[in-house]
Scaffold this motif. Structure first.
Motif, short mmCIF file in Angstrom:
data_model
loop_
_atom_site.label_atom_id
_atom_site.label_comp_id
_atom_site.label_asym_id
_atom_site.label_seq_id
_atom_site.Cartn_x
_atom_site.Cartn_y
_atom_site.Cartn_z
N UNK A 208 0.87 -1.35 0.15
CA UNK A 208 -0.09 -0.09 0.09
C UNK A 208 0.80 1.07 0.04
N UNK A 209 2.27 1.15 -0.02
CA UNK A 209 3.02 2.24 -0.19
C UNK A 209 3.83 2.50 1.15
N UNK A 210 4.89 3.22 0.96
CA UNK A 210 5.67 3.42 1.96
C UNK A 210 5.12 4.29 3.12
N UNK A 211 4.29 5.23 3.30
CA UNK A 211 3.50 5.89 4.32
C UNK A 211 2.63 5.05 5.03
N UNK A 212 1.87 3.95 4.29
CA UNK A 212 1.21 3.00 5.04
C UNK A 212 1.90 2.17 5.52
N UNK A 213 2.98 1.57 5.11
CA UNK A 213 4.10 0.65 5.86
C UNK A 213 4.58 1.27 6.96
N UNK A 214 5.06 2.41 7.11
CA UNK A 214 5.59 3.05 8.04
C UNK A 214 4.69 3.27 9.28
N UNK A 215 3.26 3.70 8.74
CA UNK A 215 2.41 3.47 9.84
C UNK A 215 1.83 2.30 10.58
N UNK A 216 2.15 1.31 9.89
CA UNK A 216 1.83 0.06 10.48
C UNK A 216 3.23 -0.45 11.26
N UNK A 217 4.19 -0.10 10.98
CA UNK A 217 5.45 -0.40 11.46
C UNK A 217 5.36 0.22 12.77
N UNK A 218 4.91 1.62 13.01
CA UNK A 218 4.96 2.10 14.22
C UNK A 218 3.88 1.50 15.26
N UNK A 219 2.70 1.12 14.80
CA UNK A 219 1.46 0.64 15.39
C UNK A 219 2.12 -0.72 15.88
N UNK A 220 2.92 -1.78 15.00
CA UNK A 220 3.40 -2.93 15.68
C UNK A 220 4.35 -2.66 16.57
N UNK A 221 5.17 -1.55 16.66
CA UNK A 221 6.11 -1.29 17.61
C UNK A 221 5.43 -0.91 18.96
N UNK A 222 4.43 -0.25 18.82
CA UNK A 222 3.75 0.12 20.19
C UNK A 222 3.16 -1.07 20.74
N UNK A 223 2.43 -2.01 19.67
CA UNK A 223 2.00 -3.47 20.19
C UNK A 223 2.84 -4.33 20.80
N UNK A 224 4.23 -4.18 20.55
CA UNK A 224 5.23 -5.07 21.07
C UNK A 224 5.97 -4.44 22.11
N UNK A 225 5.29 -3.12 22.63
CA UNK A 225 5.93 -2.27 23.70
C UNK A 225 7.26 -1.77 23.46
N UNK A 226 7.65 -1.67 22.16
CA UNK A 226 8.80 -1.11 21.76
C UNK A 226 8.73 0.25 21.66
N UNK A 227 8.55 0.80 22.75
CA UNK A 227 8.17 2.50 22.86
C UNK A 227 9.43 3.51 22.60
N UNK A 228 10.51 2.93 22.53
CA UNK A 228 11.53 4.06 22.09
C UNK A 228 11.82 3.99 20.87
N UNK A 229 10.84 3.29 19.88
CA UNK A 229 11.02 3.32 18.41
C UNK A 229 10.12 4.23 17.76
N UNK A 230 10.69 5.09 16.93
CA UNK A 230 9.94 5.95 15.98
C UNK A 230 10.55 5.63 14.69
N UNK A 231 9.38 5.09 13.73
CA UNK A 231 9.94 4.70 12.33
C UNK A 231 9.58 5.83 11.38
N UNK A 232 10.60 6.28 10.61
CA UNK A 232 10.01 7.22 9.71
C UNK A 232 10.62 6.60 8.04
N UNK A 233 11.50 5.89 8.08
CA UNK A 233 11.61 5.15 6.59
C UNK A 233 11.60 3.54 7.10
#
Length: 433
Positions: free
Chosen positions: A182-207
């Protein structure tokens, strides 16, 4: 060459341990409420020195700057020549953190971010699915990106693309998979959501590929969570342990027929493949390396010895020697295997948020998250190579990593009882002249 990931029975010792843990967890469920953590408030921008108010996910000591270790009787001292700005040594089964240094320091992750990308996107597409690359799929890649060599107009299987991600750290493969998603923006959004689900709260995805970008950060703790989560997926385990593979090249006309050429790609994880100054690490089975201008060298690895599986992450060694991140990771692995059962844990790898909130048992099988259910035929050699007898270089033999019961605990109220066999790493590379 085909590769299989056959499930093997959990060792009796592991089964007994898991039963004891199960008993303890069931006893504590009524007494302890499951815990999830709020995202820390500091800006996601990296800092020059570890801040005093780092996240306490996994335990208060992990949020403190400096080295955290609690040596018990007989435990060896930590290696004195570790220069990584941040690192962590953890038991992959129990989740116990044996030692850490600035574990929650938010730093640029480089291509180790691809572990989160894979853990997020890999389950969505069958490995045999084919995709013809459009020019737009490759748009927006950063200058100087690492690439596997994907060509516009050519068709690749999803398996090909993932081998390009894991072996050559190909940003071109990441962008093609992101376009499919669905594109880079969609993928980045999903990665940030998955990081939060994993409680990986130091992570902020841009690329999605880990290419340096303002505000893109992770931590040694979070990268270890990504690896632990990804390794529960059969395809992830296979790709990250593949030493070399044939990758599709250009299609050319020969004698009136279209012929697709191929070329060999090799994993850039030097603990898996070895190098002039680094031996193949005994028991290594992946996971992912990275290197950019801002991040320096980063690496997360998983290895087994005598039935114990450890995860080690090291970020940005300050010593400028060649392959330093692998040398320091190997020393931390050596220490971890020697200290396991002696050093007292200083924290834990937490469970995903949904599992912690449910406070119960999370089901799943050994191949949970395997893309499309069945993996295709392996075109590569998913085995760690070792030197043949008599060959110079002294590369270590990589032993088999057996399946076992993966026990994850969070707030003494979460238990995953799941087999996750890591790849067979016993085979030897043929002797070369």
């Amino acid at each position: 060459m085909a590769c299989t990931f056959s499930s093997v029975s959990a060792p009796q010792k592991t089964v007994r341990r898991s039963l004891l843990v199960t008993s303890a967890v069931l006893s504590s469920i009524a007494l302890t409420a499951p815990v999830t953590f709020a995202a820390p408030s500091p800006s996601p921008s990296p800092t020059a020195t570890p801040p005093a108010d780092m996240s306490s996910v996994g335990g208060a000591r992990l949020g403190q700057p400096g080295t955290q270790v609690d040596l018990g009787s007989g435990a060896p001292v930590l290696p004195k020549d570790i220069t990584a700005r941040s690192w962590i040594v953890a038991d992959a089964e129990s989740g116990e953190v044996l030692a850490a240094h600035n574990a929650h320091w938010r730093l640029p992750p480089a291509s180790t971010m691809k572990m989160l990308f894979a853990d997020t996107v890999l389950p969505k597409f069958p490995s045999t699915q084919k995709h013809e690359v459009a020019p737009s799929d490759l748009a927006g890649m950063g200058a100087g990106s690492s690439m596997v060599g994907i060509k516009e107009g050519e068709t690749y299987t999803v398996r090909d693309l993932w081998l390009g991600v894991f072996l050559r750290s190909g940003n071109d493969a990441v962008h093609v998979l992101s376009a499919m998603n669905g594109g880079v923006d969609t993928t980045v959004e999903e990665m940030n959501e998955h990081a939060e689900e994993l409680q990986a709260l130091d992570t902020h995805v841009v690329t999605p590929d880990g290419y340096d970008a303002p505000g893109q950060v992770s931590s040694a703790y979070d990268l270890t969570l990504f690896a632990r989560s990804g390794l529960q997926k059969k395809d992830f385990r296979e790709y990250c342990s593949t030493v070399r593979a044939n990758f599709p090249g250009d299609t050319k006309e020969k004698k009136g027929k279209s012929v697709r050429e191929s070329f060999e790609i090799q994993n850039t994880n030097r603990l898996l493949t070895g190098d002039s100054d680094v031996s193949v690490y005994q028991g290594i089975a992946g996971v992912k390396n990275g290197n950019t201008t801002n991040a320096g060298a980063t690496f997360t690895g998983v290895a087994e010895r005598n039935g114990r599986v450890l995860l080690v992450t090291a970020m940005n060694p300050q010593k400028s020697e060649h392959n330093e991140v692998y040398k320091e990771t190997a020393k931390l692995f050596d220490w971890g295997f020697a200290a396991a059962g002696k050093a007292r844990p200083v924290g834990e790898l937490v469970a995903p948020k949904s599992a912690a909130q449910s406070g119960g048992q999370s089901g799943g099988n050994a191949s949970a998250g395997q893309a499309g259910g069945a993996a295709g035929k392996a075109s590569g050699s998913p085995v760690a190579s070792a030197s043949a007898a008599g060959r110079s270089g002294g590369m270590g033999v990589a032993f088999a990593i057996s399946g076992g019961v993966l026990v994850l605990l969070a707030a003494a109220a979460f238990l995953v009882n799941r087999r996750w066999p890591l790849p067979d790493l016993v085979r030897r590379r043929s002797s070369r002249p």
